[in-house]
Design an enzyme around this catalytic site. Structure first.
Site, PDB file in Angstrom:
ATOM      1  N   ARG A  87       0.837  -1.214   0.000  1.00 42.88           N
ATOM      2  CA  ARG A  87       0.000   0.000   0.000  1.00 42.88           C
ATOM      3  C   ARG A  87       0.867   1.256   0.000  1.00 42.88           C
ATOM      4  NH1 ARG A  87      -2.009   0.960   6.064  1.00 42.88           N
ATOM      5  NH2 ARG A  87      -0.381  -0.185   7.123  1.00 42.88           N
ATOM      6  N   ASP A 119      -6.287  -3.919   0.574  1.00 42.80           N
ATOM      7  CA  ASP A 119      -6.911  -2.955  -0.340  1.00 42.80           C
ATOM      8  C   ASP A 119      -5.955  -1.837  -0.761  1.00 42.80           C
ATOM      9  OD1 ASP A 119      -6.648  -1.608   2.020  1.00 42.80           O
ATOM     10  OD2 ASP A 119      -8.776  -1.160   2.286  1.00 42.80           O
ATOM     11  N   GLY A 120      -4.727  -1.873  -0.235  1.00 44.52           N
ATOM     12  CA  GLY A 120      -3.761  -0.835  -0.612  1.00 44.52           C
ATOM     13  C   GLY A 120      -4.023   0.510   0.050  1.00 44.52           C
ATOM     14  N   ARG A 170       5.346  10.105   3.100  1.00 47.43           N
ATOM     15  CA  ARG A 170       6.478  10.035   4.019  1.00 47.43           C
ATOM     16  C   ARG A 170       7.791  10.164   3.273  1.00 47.43           C
ATOM     17  NH1 ARG A 170       6.540   3.882   6.606  1.00 47.43           N
ATOM     18  NH2 ARG A 170       6.770   2.803   4.642  1.00 47.43           N
ATOM     19  N   ARG A 177      15.077  -2.251   3.435  1.00 47.75           N
ATOM     20  CA  ARG A 177      14.929  -2.926   4.725  1.00 47.75           C
ATOM     21  C   ARG A 177      15.801  -4.171   4.768  1.00 47.75           C
ATOM     22  NH1 ARG A 177       9.085  -1.653   4.839  1.00 47.75           N
ATOM     23  NH2 ARG A 177       8.981  -0.040   3.280  1.00 47.75           N
ATOM     24  N   ASP A 246      10.969  -6.727   7.847  1.00 42.97           N
ATOM     25  CA  ASP A 246      10.569  -5.808   6.773  1.00 42.97           C
ATOM     26  C   ASP A 246      10.315  -4.400   7.293  1.00 42.97           C
ATOM     27  OD1 ASP A 246       8.378  -7.417   7.962  1.00 42.97           O
ATOM     28  OD2 ASP A 246       7.089  -6.032   6.874  1.00 42.97           O
ATOM     29  N   ASN A 247      10.390  -4.217   8.593  1.00 41.91           N
ATOM     30  CA  ASN A 247      10.141  -2.885   9.139  1.00 41.91           C
ATOM     31  C   ASN A 247      11.394  -2.261   9.738  1.00 41.91           C
ATOM     32  OD1 ASN A 247       7.465  -2.996   8.401  1.00 41.91           O
ATOM     33  ND2 ASN A 247       6.787  -3.831  10.361  1.00 41.91           N
ATOM     34  N   ASP A 256       7.741   2.802   9.852  1.00 41.92           N
ATOM     35  CA  ASP A 256       6.542   1.998  10.083  1.00 41.92           C
ATOM     36  C   ASP A 256       5.998   2.127  11.498  1.00 41.92           C
ATOM     37  OD1 ASP A 256       6.449   1.335   7.501  1.00 41.92           O
ATOM     38  OD2 ASP A 256       6.454  -0.814   7.770  1.00 41.92           O
TER      39      ASP A 256
HETATM   40  P1  AMP Z   1       3.228  -3.673   8.093  1.00 46.12           P
HETATM   41  O1  AMP Z   1       3.278  -4.687   9.182  1.00 46.12           O
HETATM   42  O2  AMP Z   1       2.202  -2.585   8.252  1.00 46.12           O
HETATM   43  O3  AMP Z   1       4.570  -3.103   7.819  1.00 46.12           O
HETATM   44  O4  AMP Z   1       2.748  -4.439   6.770  1.00 46.12           O
HETATM   45  C1  AMP Z   1       3.187  -5.701   6.414  1.00 46.12           C
HETATM   46  C2  AMP Z   1       2.904  -5.982   4.964  1.00 46.12           C
HETATM   47  O5  AMP Z   1       1.497  -5.919   4.692  1.00 46.12           O
HETATM   48  C3  AMP Z   1       3.549  -5.017   3.985  1.00 46.12           C
HETATM   49  O6  AMP Z   1       3.934  -5.762   2.860  1.00 46.12           O
HETATM   50  C4  AMP Z   1       2.441  -4.071   3.661  1.00 46.12           C
HETATM   51  O7  AMP Z   1       2.609  -3.458   2.401  1.00 46.12           O
HETATM   52  C5  AMP Z   1       1.237  -5.000   3.658  1.00 46.12           C
HETATM   53  N1  AMP Z   1      -0.009  -4.289   3.933  1.00 46.12           N
HETATM   54  C6  AMP Z   1      -0.383  -3.749   5.102  1.00 46.12           C
HETATM   55  N2  AMP Z   1      -1.606  -3.191   4.987  1.00 46.12           N
HETATM   56  C7  AMP Z   1      -2.015  -3.361   3.724  1.00 46.12           C
HETATM   57  C8  AMP Z   1      -3.183  -2.998   2.988  1.00 46.12           C
HETATM   58  N3  AMP Z   1      -4.187  -2.336   3.556  1.00 46.12           N
HETATM   59  N4  AMP Z   1      -3.232  -3.353   1.692  1.00 46.12           N
HETATM   60  C9  AMP Z   1      -2.236  -4.017   1.107  1.00 46.12           C
HETATM   61  N5  AMP Z   1      -1.122  -4.394   1.737  1.00 46.12           N
HETATM   62  C10 AMP Z   1      -0.996  -4.067   3.030  1.00 46.12           C
HETATM   63 MG    MG Z   2       5.979  -2.424   6.997  1.00 45.30          MG
END
Ligand code: AMP
Ligand code: MG
Length: 489
Positions: A87, A119-120, A170, A177, A246-247, A256
């Site tokens: 997203r 949903d991105g 941002r 990462r 990944d963060n 993040d």
């Molecule tokens: P995060 O833990 O927020 O860093 O997200 C982990 C993974 O989930 C990353 O690859 C994000 O891009 C993906 N992600 C989180 N929320 C969404 C969303 N609403 N739609 C698509 N991908 C998401």
């Molecule tokens: Mg992340």
């Protein structure tokens, strides 16, 4: 405005070109004029209609070449081979006024090839939280991604309920990462891995370019950057909440800000995230998890570290084993500085004793250090924290010993100079969870930006005890519920 697209010169498997998906009715929520000036951004983008169209994804800027980055990640210890920007979209790299390259990224701008079932999009609440907390971290001196803009999309997102959507713009030194390295390592394409490592060295650690073993030096440099970063978090009571690989950035910046939160009363076991059932990312576990994450980076780098795997593992292990001492040194420096003491083993005992009192008596982390600074001016009467302590005798003895040590370590400084020095290490206020929640409620439910704006202004000077900051310095009411955060995806 000086723009580059250097990330897209990496091999095609590192990213997917992808446009933003327009939104129904964008509206400005916030724009960071100071940061815009730092970036040398065109005036046309600064809180104008054109800027709104670009930062909501409704118009593709001529200077942008939007792409989603590919990466893997260990999420709560489990490897997800293909995550990537589900997203987020990297619009461009901008060369700022200090000649530094920085990513400009939209978060919540619609689906990408990495969205999986998502949903991105972003809900507005997490956009507000990330805007405020990332800017606060920067003002507190912690390396962090920054918030350039936030917009309302005018569209709902559906989570466990229907919520208004938002998009954050941002800015970061880069969004590369540990997971980016893991992704490329899994492709088993050593030339591509080398290209990524060279790109990172050139971009973030140019001083390593001519080292005999640049990739081992890179691993060591990332260990150093993360040891420093996490010690800094610890010294402010910051809990990141989702330290998946990944963060965690290669640059050493915090990114993040999903389920992050600051500790109020000090308890090293504090966990805020509702999904962190095992307490993997609890306050006290953050350094150990950092080392665990760095081991994943080392694994990814193995093919570059030596001609054969056993030798690569041997040299990587040596570097990883340096981490605890590196971290300890950073921690010592930060916590001794909070008490205006010389960083050394004897003083660490004093620091640890204080932290033990704080844990025992559930003292507020931020207020205690600030009150200790102020207790200097009341000469030997240690007001402040003492008032809240049940058995004050051991604490008063501690305070006496601290004062003696303080004077021994700083023979030529008077108490008011020491107080000022401590004020520069101990914030007057931090973004408190109850306040962030109140702001989010006002923005999301009442469409009221007044408190958000007041807070955004105050958090630029978190070390200053001004009247306008004072309303944000209070601890939450005692006996409130334990604060819980949600990933907010
Ligand atoms: P995060 O833990 O927020 O860093 O997200 C982990 C993974 O989930 C990353 O690859 C994000 O891009 C993906 N992600 C989180 N929320 C969404 C969303 N609403 N739609 C698509 N991908 C998401
Ligand atoms: Mg992340």
């Amino acid at each position: 405005m000086q723009i580059e697209h250097s990330y897209s010169t990496l091999p095609a498997e590192f990213y997917s070109l992808c446009a933003a998906t327009p939104v129904a009715a964008p509206r400005w929520l916030a724009f960071n004029h100071e940061l815009a000036a730092e970036l040398g951004l065109d005036a046309a983008l600064c809180e104008t209609d054109q800027g709104l169209a670009i930062f909501s994804g409704n118009q593709q800027a001529p200077w942008s070449k939007p792409l989603a980055q590919a990466y893997s990640g260990h999420q709560f210890g489990q490897l997800s081979p293909r995550l990537g920007d589900g997203r987020a979209l990297l619009l461009a790299e901008i060369i700022d006024q200090q000649n530094q390259k920085r990513d400009i990224q939209l978060k919540g701008a619609g689906p990408t090839p990495y969205s999986r079932r998502g949903d991105g999009r972003s809900a507005l609440g997490p956009v507000v939280r990330e805007y405020l907390v990332s800017e606060a971290m920067h003002a507190l001196g912690v390396p962090s991604s920054r918030a350039l803009a936030a917009v309302y999309t005018g569209e709902p997102v559906y989570r466990d309920q229907r919520l208004p959507g938002g998009i954050l713009t941002r800015v970061a030194a880069s969004h590369i990462r540990i997971g980016t390295f893991q992704y490329v390592a899994m492709l088993q394409d050593v030339p591509a891995l080398k290209q990524l490592a060279d790109y990172v060295i050139h971009r973030h650690y140019p001083q390593l370019q001519h080292q005999a073993e640049p990739y081992l030096a890179l691993l060591r440099a990332v260990c150093q950057a993360q040891a420093k970063l996490v010690a800094h978090w610890m010294s402010l009571g910051f809990v990141h909440g989702v330290m998946n690989t990944d963060n965690m950035t290669i640059s050493g910046e915090t990114i993040d800000y999903g389920p992050c939160a600051f500790i109020d009363s000090y308890d090293p076991h504090t966990v805020f995230s509702s999904i962190d059932h095992q307490g993997r990312y609890a306050y006290k576990n953050q350094p150990a998890i950092t080392q665990w994450n760095l081991a994943r980076l080392a694994e990814a780098l193995l093919p570059l570290l030596a001609p054969d795997e056993p030798s690569a593992i041997a040299v990587a292990t040596e570097v990883l084993n340096e981490f605890p001492a590196l971290y300890q040194q950073q921690w010592q420096q930060r916590f001794c500085a909070k008490l205006a003491l010389t960083p050394n083993a004897a003083n660490v005992v004093l620091v640890q004793e204080l932290l033990d009192f704080m844990a025992q008596e559930q003292l507020d982390f931020t207020l205690t250090f600030r009150q200790l600074s102020d207790s200097l001016i009341g000469a030997l009467s240690p007001e402040g924290p003492a008032a809240a302590i049940s058995n004050t005798a051991p604490y008063l003895q501690w305070h006496q010993r601290w004062l003696q040590q303080l004077q021994q370590d700083n023979p030529n400084r008077d108490l008011s100079a020491l107080q000022a020095q401590m004020h520069s290490q101990n914030p007057f206020f931090i973004p408190r969870n109850h306040q962030i929640e109140q702001i989010i409620t006002q923005v999301v439910q009442q469409d009221d930006l007044s408190l958000f704006q007041q807070f955004a202004k105050a958090l630029k000077s978190p070390f200053s005890a001004t009247a306008s900051n004072a309303i944000f310095a209070k601890a939450p009411p005692a006996g409130g519920p334990h604060y819980r955060t949600f990933c907010g995806t």
